[in-house]
Design a protein around this motif. Sequence first.
Motif, PDB file in Angstrom:
ATOM      1  N   ALA A  92       0.833  -1.209   0.000  1.00  0.00           N
ATOM      2  CA  ALA A  92       0.000   0.000   0.000  1.00  0.00           C
ATOM      3  C   ALA A  92       0.860   1.247   0.000  1.00  0.00           C
ATOM      4  N   ALA A  93       1.937   1.261   0.805  1.00  0.00           N
ATOM      5  CA  ALA A  93       2.810   2.433   0.876  1.00  0.00           C
ATOM      6  C   ALA A  93       3.492   2.677  -0.466  1.00  0.00           C
ATOM      7  N   GLN A  94       4.010   1.610  -1.083  1.00  0.00           N
ATOM      8  CA  GLN A  94       4.668   1.781  -2.374  1.00  0.00           C
ATOM      9  C   GLN A  94       3.682   2.242  -3.441  1.00  0.00           C
ATOM     10  N   GLN A  95       2.468   1.720  -3.385  1.00  0.00           N
ATOM     11  CA  GLN A  95       1.442   2.115  -4.341  1.00  0.00           C
ATOM     12  C   GLN A  95       1.134   3.601  -4.230  1.00  0.00           C
ATOM     13  N   LEU A  96       0.921   4.091  -2.996  1.00  0.00           N
ATOM     14  CA  LEU A  96       0.592   5.498  -2.806  1.00  0.00           C
ATOM     15  C   LEU A  96       1.765   6.394  -3.185  1.00  0.00           C
ATOM     16  N   ARG A  97       2.973   6.011  -2.822  1.00  0.00           N
ATOM     17  CA  ARG A  97       4.147   6.807  -3.209  1.00  0.00           C
ATOM     18  C   ARG A  97       4.199   6.987  -4.734  1.00  0.00           C
ATOM     19  N   GLY A  98       3.994   5.890  -5.455  1.00  0.00           N
ATOM     20  CA  GLY A  98       4.055   5.969  -6.904  1.00  0.00           C
ATOM     21  C   GLY A  98       2.976   6.858  -7.485  1.00  0.00           C
ATOM     22  N   LEU A  99       1.759   6.778  -6.947  1.00  0.00           N
ATOM     23  CA  LEU A  99       0.650   7.592  -7.453  1.00  0.00           C
ATOM     24  C   LEU A  99       0.911   9.079  -7.224  1.00  0.00           C
ATOM     25  N   VAL A 100       1.429   9.423  -6.049  1.00  0.00           N
ATOM     26  CA  VAL A 100       1.713  10.832  -5.747  1.00  0.00           C
ATOM     27  C   VAL A 100       2.888  11.315  -6.601  1.00  0.00           C
ATOM     28  N   ALA A 101       3.919  10.491  -6.729  1.00  0.00           N
ATOM     29  CA  ALA A 101       5.100  10.891  -7.515  1.00  0.00           C
ATOM     30  C   ALA A 101       4.750  11.141  -8.978  1.00  0.00           C
ATOM     31  N   ARG A 102       3.806  10.368  -9.517  1.00  0.00           N
ATOM     32  CA  ARG A 102       3.414  10.530 -10.920  1.00  0.00           C
ATOM     33  C   ARG A 102       2.369  11.627 -11.118  1.00  0.00           C
ATOM     34  N   GLY A 103       1.917  12.236 -10.030  1.00  0.00           N
ATOM     35  CA  GLY A 103       0.919  13.297 -10.139  1.00  0.00           C
ATOM     36  C   GLY A 103      -0.495  12.792 -10.328  1.00  0.00           C
ATOM     37  N   VAL A 104      -0.708  11.492 -10.182  1.00  0.00           N
ATOM     38  CA  VAL A 104      -2.062  10.940 -10.303  1.00  0.00           C
ATOM     39  C   VAL A 104      -2.894  11.317  -9.087  1.00  0.00           C
ATOM     40  N   SER A 105      -2.287  11.209  -7.911  1.00  0.00           N
ATOM     41  CA  SER A 105      -2.982  11.462  -6.653  1.00  0.00           C
ATOM     42  C   SER A 105      -2.474  12.737  -6.003  1.00  0.00           C
ATOM     43  N   GLN A 106      -3.357  13.392  -5.257  1.00  0.00           N
ATOM     44  CA  GLN A 106      -3.017  14.691  -4.663  1.00  0.00           C
ATOM     45  C   GLN A 106      -2.148  14.559  -3.425  1.00  0.00           C
ATOM     46  N   GLY A 107      -2.176  13.417  -2.794  1.00  0.00           N
ATOM     47  CA  GLY A 107      -1.418  13.267  -1.565  1.00  0.00           C
ATOM     48  C   GLY A 107      -2.113  13.927  -0.390  1.00  0.00           C
ATOM     49  N   PHE A 108      -1.339  14.307   0.626  1.00  0.00           N
ATOM     50  CA  PHE A 108      -1.914  14.797   1.887  1.00  0.00           C
ATOM     51  C   PHE A 108      -2.058  16.315   1.932  1.00  0.00           C
ATOM     52  N   ASP A 109      -2.042  16.944   0.794  1.00  0.00           N
ATOM     53  CA  ASP A 109      -2.200  18.389   0.716  1.00  0.00           C
ATOM     54  C   ASP A 109      -3.497  18.830   1.390  1.00  0.00           C
ATOM     55  N   GLN A 110      -3.388  19.648   2.442  1.00  0.00           N
ATOM     56  CA  GLN A 110      -4.515  20.274   3.136  1.00  0.00           C
ATOM     57  C   GLN A 110      -5.482  19.269   3.778  1.00  0.00           C
ATOM     58  N   ILE A 111      -4.974  18.120   4.187  1.00  0.00           N
ATOM     59  CA  ILE A 111      -5.777  17.155   4.935  1.00  0.00           C
ATOM     60  C   ILE A 111      -5.434  17.274   6.418  1.00  0.00           C
ATOM     61  N   LEU A 112      -6.459  17.369   7.251  1.00  0.00           N
ATOM     62  CA  LEU A 112      -6.291  17.481   8.703  1.00  0.00           C
ATOM     63  C   LEU A 112      -6.544  16.137   9.376  1.00  0.00           C
ATOM     64  N   TYR A 113      -5.718  15.822  10.369  1.00  0.00           N
ATOM     65  CA  TYR A 113      -5.939  14.654  11.211  1.00  0.00           C
ATOM     66  C   TYR A 113      -6.218  15.129  12.629  1.00  0.00           C
ATOM     67  N   ASP A 114      -7.350  14.681  13.193  1.00  0.00           N
ATOM     68  CA  ASP A 114      -7.817  15.121  14.511  1.00  0.00           C
ATOM     69  C   ASP A 114      -7.805  13.937  15.473  1.00  0.00           C
ATOM     70  N   ASN A 115      -6.743  13.802  16.256  1.00  0.00           N
ATOM     71  CA  ASN A 115      -6.702  12.774  17.286  1.00  0.00           C
ATOM     72  C   ASN A 115      -7.415  13.298  18.525  1.00  0.00           C
ATOM     73  N   ARG A 116      -8.422  12.545  19.009  1.00  0.00           N
ATOM     74  CA  ARG A 116      -9.271  13.019  20.089  1.00  0.00           C
ATOM     75  C   ARG A 116      -9.159  12.143  21.343  1.00  0.00           C
ATOM     76  N   ASP A 117      -8.023  11.488  21.510  1.00  0.00           N
ATOM     77  CA  ASP A 117      -7.811  10.747  22.758  1.00  0.00           C
ATOM     78  C   ASP A 117      -6.471  11.108  23.406  1.00  0.00           C
ATOM     79  N   ARG A 118      -5.969  12.302  23.033  1.00  0.00           N
ATOM     80  CA  ARG A 118      -4.738  12.857  23.623  1.00  0.00           C
ATOM     81  C   ARG A 118      -3.552  11.909  23.480  1.00  0.00           C
ATOM     82  N   GLY A 119      -3.445  11.325  22.293  1.00  0.00           N
ATOM     83  CA  GLY A 119      -2.286  10.509  21.978  1.00  0.00           C
ATOM     84  C   GLY A 119      -2.375   9.065  22.391  1.00  0.00           C
TER      85      GLY A 119
END
Length: 552
Positions: A92-119
């Motif tokens: 999965a990691a290699q697949q996503l890296r390739g998609l982002v590197a080729r410009g197919v996928s946007q990647g994590f641009d402007q995505i927020l992660y909200d952890n709500r259990d204080r780590g």
Amino acid sequence: MIRTTLQRNKSSCVGQAASRDAYGLLKWMRRLLRPAVVVLGFWGAAGHAAEVTLTLKDLTSFGSGPKIAQNISGLPADPALPAVDPADESGAAQQLRGLVARGVSQGFDQILYDNRDRGHSTLSPSRFPNLTFLKYAPELVSGGADYGLAGPILVPSLVFGNSSTAMTSGLHARSLVRHVMTAPGGAARAYRDYVSNSLYMYPEHRDHDAVDLYPANWPYTTVSQGSSGSDYPFMDATAMTLAAFPADTRAALEENGLIAPTVQMIMRRNLKGVRTQANYLSAIAHPTVFAWERLQPERMIGQAAAMRPEDIPPIVRLKVVEENFVQSTGLAGLDEHLFTTPSAIARIWRGFAWERQMVVSAAPTVDPNGHALRFDWVLLRGDPTLVRIEPQGPDGKTARITVNWHDAFVLPPRNGTDGEALETSRVDIGVFAWNGRSDSAPAIISISFPTHQLRTYEAPAEGSARLVSIDYDAQGRGAPYDPRLHWSAPWVDRFNYAADGTLHRWTRTTGEAQEDFDAAGQPADGSGATYQLVLTPEEPPLLSLVREDPEN
């Protein structure tokens, strides 16, 4: 906003991870939580995520609604950082890296992660270096705005998150999702987040083991099988799915409030055992709670990356046209409407009837690209001999649903993976829209039954089955029930019918004593009485019969 690196959380975040394969889950989490690495060849930068801190000054209030963080969003991606921790060599990691590197996928641009259990159970900052972590200023932390269920603060941006917590003590102990399902206004809040591009994950924590205790099913949240840490694989798979969307597809999803419904569809469509559209339109793809072993992140990433703006599915929105579930019925006079929201409707069977009906329409559903829609109404849970679904019209936009009383019943081994059966007292009906390109996430109609009551129905020579007796004494039998929804009473009622089939009277047995009541539930001797719920902080509700004072 200032982009800063986060310090890696030193805790393992594993907690007590109650999955059906705890060892496998621990291996997955150890991979995701590997120590941060220094990424060479990227301007010497360390592969750590950035953060945005939410302060009290960022919040705006409008009437009685939630506080809104209007100007908070994820930060732009840094092209010098990798999409995924380079130490992760999974498919999965290699697949996503390739998609982002080729410009197919946007990647994590402007995505927020909200952890709500204080780590307690959080993504590692090194896992996705361009992911933005949402942090809370001390004044918000002190008020608990960062902890537990999402919803008090609405962030109108693309957000996903989790809280690996539960209400673990007291009369109302339950998972966070069962809490929000049974709290006033909770379902409306969950729907609001769902259509605001927010998707959260929570563990079931003892609400879905031998017995499914949830009074409803819905697509608004993802519930993981297990306790602390069981949500972790879902966070990881969700993050990579979001990053896999092409930029134009993601923009269209965000504009239409379809991020969460589409990710829900993708997760369900790519579960192990779901290979065809027929599989997707069946119970196997839509349990109340999901086992992490069924996730297939590579397939999820692939479907997200291949989705074009013109292919995105709609969100199914429902409205109740007619029904015979009522606002006050049964001895306690309680409402049978647990909640009515556009993509999830829940009813509680409280009356005495053998059969109930609803007419529900999906007419409010609109395809974002104007495609014609076909609707499928599917029995996801329940006895097919006791449920009839009659779609109306060529596109099936409306359906008449007829349901007969269900005793508690046992589902086959959960998800076909772990050899354990699951007891349930609920019927689920899924409604799906097909636009010629993609199936939608389900909207779900749920009907739960108070099977802590022992009911006996029998069919006369002619006509529908009718109620013969109810044993209300759940406490006396040691039968558990949800104290937010149900009650117990120390008696058994047996019903007597006239020759024309109408209820004539009933006989109540309380211990060794017997007493007759008329069809309205009043003592047959003419003395007046009312029914009252006895509510205390420590004990489940009891119903009592309060006799009127004849001198007043």
